[in-house]
Design an enzyme around this catalytic site. Sequence first.
Site, PDB file in Angstrom:
ATOM      1  CD  GLN A 164       3.312   6.740   4.015  1.00 43.29           C
ATOM      2  OE1 GLN A 164       3.892   6.409   5.045  1.00 43.29           O
ATOM      3  NE2 GLN A 164       3.601   6.182   2.841  1.00 43.29           N
ATOM      4  CE  LYS A 165      -5.009  10.503   7.366  1.00 42.45           C
ATOM      5  NZ  LYS A 165      -6.350  11.085   7.089  1.00 42.45           N
ATOM      6  CE  LYS A 189     -10.223   2.850  12.654  1.00 38.58           C
ATOM      7  NZ  LYS A 189      -9.594   3.658  11.590  1.00 38.58           N
ATOM      8  CG  ASP A 195      -9.867  -4.560  -0.981  1.00 36.33           C
ATOM      9  OD1 ASP A 195      -9.585  -3.350  -0.994  1.00 36.33           O
ATOM     10  OD2 ASP A 195     -10.807  -5.040  -1.623  1.00 36.33           O
ATOM     11  CB  THR A 213      -0.927   0.046   1.240  1.00 40.33           C
ATOM     12  OG1 THR A 213      -1.812   1.164   1.115  1.00 40.33           O
ATOM     13  CG2 THR A 213      -0.125   0.213   2.527  1.00 40.33           C
TER      14      THR A 213
END
Lengths: 198, 198
Positions: free
Chosen positions: B10-11, B181, B71, B7
Amino acid sequence: MKLLLATRNQKKLVELRRVLAEAAPHVSLVGLDDVPPYPESPETGLTFEDNALLKAREAASITGLPSVGDDSGLAVDALNGMPGVFSARWSGLPSGTPDRDGANLRLVLAQIADVPDEHLGGAFVCAAAIVWPDGREAVHRGEMRGRLIRAPRGDGGFGYDPIFVAEGYDLTTAELPPAEKDAISHRGKAFRALAATL
Amino acid sequence: MKLLLATRNQKKLVELRRVLAEAAPHVSLVGLDDVPPYPESPETGLTFEDNALLKAREAASITGLPSVGDDSGLAVDALNGMPGVFSARWSGLPSGTPDRDGANLRLVLAQIADVPDEHLGGAFVCAAAIVWPDGREAVHRGEMRGRLIRAPRGDGGFGYDPIFVAEGYDLTTAELPPAEKDAISHRGKAFRALAATL
């Protein structure tokens, strides 16, 4: 007999009037622009049948006329049957926005851009509900299977017609002569079934 | 051990690095910006698992590194599980468009505008695939059930976090502290399952 089709979509009125003219010539079809205006409820149903019934019940109860509500849309296999009941508002633009149909169509094309050709199957689906002033009601469903293409073709029809090719055809439903489209269309099927009961 | 996460987000790298730091501290996670560039294939899968495997296989075969492809997306019940695998490109904007996340989120909000509150359930879903240079591969799936709200809240997370409230919570996943989270997120679940195998 006067029958109200609960829509302001002139193209839809014309398409359905052609269908009804053959199957039920004694029926005079009017639209929402032909009756005193009333505040229309939003389409809150999650199925075509729910929305068709909601519209027909509201129209019948307010106008006292036998009323037809229809809901239809494009169900794309790769999108799990969406845009479905959201077909007319798929791009999120409010009703009345110029070229909303075009925005909806372009959004679907962008969403399926990476979907392989062999997964571009789909169907146009229509539910047509009739509600009588005495409370009787019925719903008829019609489907037209086919596949999506990646670039719009044709000026006929409306909505997603320019990117839909029905099974057994090479032309899009926007390229078919209106009578030929009526003969195979989801709406034609649903409305002939309904008209046969009138 | 060096592990490649296929990917450039960055997050996402930061979020996954936190998860892996606890479960597999010997793993050094790098992203696509840390390896020589290669032409990435489009995400042509119709399931999260398919796309995760496609990305991991491509990365492993080109870089020779053990590679993770993930994904994930938002599955809205009223949209038949969409945006689903199309979550990142829901609004049809190309990758790299400024505020594409915002456009995607606003489009979903517009599409569900007329959907009654009681039908706003959904889930964040993640599939994480790992492919080893020797050909071994595995896929792990994580889900976080919840519901959508109609106006974004919170600056954390990314994507659809500002309009998603997990089951048992009042804060959106964009308002939750990152560690909290991670503990409940779809991606945290999928990656903890994957990390446990490293």
